[in-house]
Design a protein around this motif. Sequence first.
Motif, PDB file in Angstrom:
ATOM      1  N   PHE A  30      -3.983   4.409 -52.339  1.00 53.90           N
ATOM      2  CA  PHE A  30      -5.457   4.781 -50.754  1.00 53.90           C
ATOM      3  C   PHE A  30      -3.986   4.394 -49.909  1.00 53.90           C
ATOM      4  O   PHE A  30      -4.402   3.976 -48.498  1.00 53.90           O
ATOM      5  CB  PHE A  30      -6.244   3.802 -50.872  1.00 53.90           C
ATOM      6  N   GLY A  31      -3.334   5.483 -50.047  1.00 50.78           N
ATOM      7  CA  GLY A  31      -2.495   5.964 -48.812  1.00 50.78           C
ATOM      8  C   GLY A  31      -1.095   4.889 -48.528  1.00 50.78           C
ATOM      9  O   GLY A  31      -0.442   4.753 -47.868  1.00 50.78           O
ATOM     10  N   GLU A  32      -1.421   3.445 -49.066  1.00 51.82           N
ATOM     11  CA  GLU A  32      -0.097   2.753 -49.770  1.00 51.82           C
ATOM     12  C   GLU A  32       0.168   2.327 -50.388  1.00 51.82           C
ATOM     13  O   GLU A  32      -0.307   2.151 -51.631  1.00 51.82           O
ATOM     14  CB  GLU A  32      -0.937   1.125 -48.270  1.00 51.82           C
ATOM     15  N   PRO A  33       1.543   1.760 -50.301  1.00 54.98           N
ATOM     16  CA  PRO A  33       1.927   1.085 -51.862  1.00 54.98           C
ATOM     17  C   PRO A  33       1.956   0.021 -52.330  1.00 54.98           C
ATOM     18  O   PRO A  33       1.688  -1.138 -51.694  1.00 54.98           O
ATOM     19  CB  PRO A  33       3.646   1.265 -51.220  1.00 54.98           C
ATOM     20  N   ALA A  34       1.792   0.033 -53.721  1.00 56.67           N
ATOM     21  CA  ALA A  34       1.160  -0.981 -54.701  1.00 56.67           C
ATOM     22  C   ALA A  34       1.908  -0.731 -55.847  1.00 56.67           C
ATOM     23  O   ALA A  34       2.678   0.075 -56.145  1.00 56.67           O
ATOM     24  CB  ALA A  34       0.110  -0.629 -54.844  1.00 56.67           C
ATOM     25  N   ARG A  35       2.428  -2.042 -56.838  1.00 52.17           N
ATOM     26  CA  ARG A  35       3.025  -1.295 -57.959  1.00 52.17           C
ATOM     27  C   ARG A  35       1.601  -2.062 -59.449  1.00 52.17           C
ATOM     28  O   ARG A  35       0.540  -2.718 -58.902  1.00 52.17           O
ATOM     29  CB  ARG A  35       3.464  -2.815 -58.267  1.00 52.17           C
ATOM     30  N   MET A  36       1.608  -1.100 -60.526  1.00 57.68           N
ATOM     31  CA  MET A  36       0.931  -1.359 -61.106  1.00 57.68           C
ATOM     32  C   MET A  36       0.945  -1.342 -62.367  1.00 57.68           C
ATOM     33  O   MET A  36       2.333  -1.131 -62.455  1.00 57.68           O
ATOM     34  CB  MET A  36      -0.194   0.275 -61.104  1.00 57.68           C
ATOM     35  N   PRO A  37       1.332  -2.146 -63.548  1.00 57.80           N
ATOM     36  CA  PRO A  37       1.931  -2.256 -64.718  1.00 57.80           C
ATOM     37  C   PRO A  37       2.336  -0.851 -65.394  1.00 57.80           C
ATOM     38  O   PRO A  37       1.812   0.426 -65.545  1.00 57.80           O
ATOM     39  CB  PRO A  37       0.943  -2.715 -65.663  1.00 57.80           C
ATOM     40  N   GLY A  38       3.589  -0.842 -66.146  1.00 62.81           N
ATOM     41  CA  GLY A  38       3.657   0.434 -66.643  1.00 62.81           C
ATOM     42  C   GLY A  38       3.970   0.699 -68.499  1.00 62.81           C
ATOM     43  O   GLY A  38       3.994   1.926 -68.402  1.00 62.81           O
ATOM     44  N   GLY A  39       3.583  -0.505 -68.381  1.00 65.21           N
ATOM     45  CA  GLY A  39       2.882  -0.899 -69.920  1.00 65.21           C
ATOM     46  C   GLY A  39       1.956   1.332 -70.491  1.00 65.21           C
ATOM     47  O   GLY A  39       2.587   0.900 -71.556  1.00 65.21           O
ATOM     48  N   PRO A  40       1.241   0.846 -69.835  1.00 62.18           N
ATOM     49  CA  PRO A  40       0.360   1.542 -70.450  1.00 62.18           C
ATOM     50  C   PRO A  40       1.125   3.358 -70.566  1.00 62.18           C
ATOM     51  O   PRO A  40       1.073   3.881 -71.668  1.00 62.18           O
ATOM     52  CB  PRO A  40      -0.754   2.807 -69.564  1.00 62.18           C
ATOM     53  N   ALA A  41       2.372   3.262 -69.453  1.00 61.04           N
ATOM     54  CA  ALA A  41       3.109   4.718 -69.624  1.00 61.04           C
ATOM     55  C   ALA A  41       3.582   4.711 -70.776  1.00 61.04           C
ATOM     56  O   ALA A  41       4.538   6.268 -71.241  1.00 61.04           O
ATOM     57  CB  ALA A  41       3.021   5.655 -68.601  1.00 61.04           C
ATOM     58  N   LEU A  42       4.253   3.241 -71.015  1.00 57.54           N
ATOM     59  CA  LEU A  42       5.590   3.189 -71.869  1.00 57.54           C
ATOM     60  C   LEU A  42       5.156   3.523 -73.244  1.00 57.54           C
ATOM     61  O   LEU A  42       6.414   4.160 -73.741  1.00 57.54           O
ATOM     62  CB  LEU A  42       6.246   2.006 -71.350  1.00 57.54           C
ATOM     63  N   LEU A  43       3.792   3.344 -73.536  1.00 61.54           N
ATOM     64  CA  LEU A  43       3.314   3.250 -74.846  1.00 61.54           C
ATOM     65  C   LEU A  43       3.160   4.995 -74.916  1.00 61.54           C
ATOM     66  O   LEU A  43       3.914   5.237 -75.983  1.00 61.54           O
ATOM     67  CB  LEU A  43       2.254   2.305 -74.568  1.00 61.54           C
ATOM     68  N   ALA A  44       1.915   5.077 -74.101  1.00 54.60           N
ATOM     69  CA  ALA A  44       2.440   6.875 -74.785  1.00 54.60           C
ATOM     70  C   ALA A  44       3.309   7.780 -74.885  1.00 54.60           C
ATOM     71  O   ALA A  44       3.448   8.060 -75.604  1.00 54.60           O
ATOM     72  CB  ALA A  44       1.805   7.540 -73.207  1.00 54.60           C
ATOM     73  N   GLN A  45       4.372   7.491 -74.198  1.00 53.92           N
ATOM     74  CA  GLN A  45       5.734   8.151 -73.797  1.00 53.92           C
ATOM     75  C   GLN A  45       6.636   7.962 -75.339  1.00 53.92           C
ATOM     76  O   GLN A  45       7.102   8.586 -76.212  1.00 53.92           O
ATOM     77  CB  GLN A  45       6.783   8.148 -73.072  1.00 53.92           C
ATOM     78  N   GLN A  46       6.542   6.605 -76.013  1.00 55.82           N
ATOM     79  CA  GLN A  46       7.174   6.074 -76.694  1.00 55.82           C
ATOM     80  C   GLN A  46       6.704   6.533 -78.113  1.00 55.82           C
ATOM     81  O   GLN A  46       7.416   6.407 -79.280  1.00 55.82           O
ATOM     82  CB  GLN A  46       7.362   4.528 -76.817  1.00 55.82           C
TER      83      GLN A  46
END
Length: 302
Positions: free
Chosen positions: A208-224
């Motif tokens: 929504f136009g501002e920086p935030a942090r979200m977990p990287g786990g879902p993306a890393l699991l899909a990659q791996q």
Amino acid sequence: MSAQERLTDALYGAGWSTVKKLPEPVAARLGRTVADLTWKRRGQGVLRLERNYARVVPGASPERLAALSRAGMRSYLRYWMESFRLPAWSRDRIAAGVTVKDLHHLTEAMDAGKGAVVALPHLANWDLAGAWLTTELGIPFTTVAERLKPETLYDRFVAYREGLGMEVLPHTGGAAFGTLARRLRAGGLVCLVADRDLSASGVEVEFFGEPARMPGGPALLAQQTGAALLPVTLWYDDSPVMRGRVHPPVGVPESGSRREKASVMTQALADAFATGIAEHPEDWHMLQRLWLADLGPAKGTS
């Protein structure tokens, strides 16, 4: 265990033992009453909810934000009333309580045999969605739960979710990622609530136009593992039915480091989450700080 922790545990225990015995209309009215009383007190959670909605609905007047926060608290208490009652719901009641658009994205991913990671924001009732998956579709899955205090409360949540057919792993301890990866390599399903980072290693995204942090786990699991990564958004309407949408799979970029790929994929998740939240902001139960601009030394606190 402190007196506050004992009280918290007792209140949740009373919810699961008492609310599930109430007739559904009575439980719904109780939820709305508690929500309205909480909203009128204007406590930290309600004020934080309004500040978060101000990002989601830019330019909203104070009156609009107040109306949204009242609707948001009613939605949040609907989640709790449903969750307290879920263990007593029949299979038919669970089936009648959920309808999902574009479910083929999930079924096709599972049929491919490579597993799937479903990532959701704190929208509507993710526990009900999980119960629907296990009972109506017959798809078991593994998830992760934040360790709560007191430990007895964490145990209650684990027992509750396991009773709905989920395998629950603790967020802390370091072993969850490896177990999730094994489940995915076996063609299984992993479901993770993924719009708020609980670690020091989250991925920075534009939200929504501002920086935030979200977990990287879902993306890393899909990659791996090669599993599909599927954003899912949920919402309530004026009926007893909760609705949902399975968004198209998030692909793995062809180039870049592991971390760079995870950043691109997590941003795609954030964009899908933002679409669902913007359409149904009152069903986003984010009563904590999320954006980096709001996070002080006590990261993630209200």
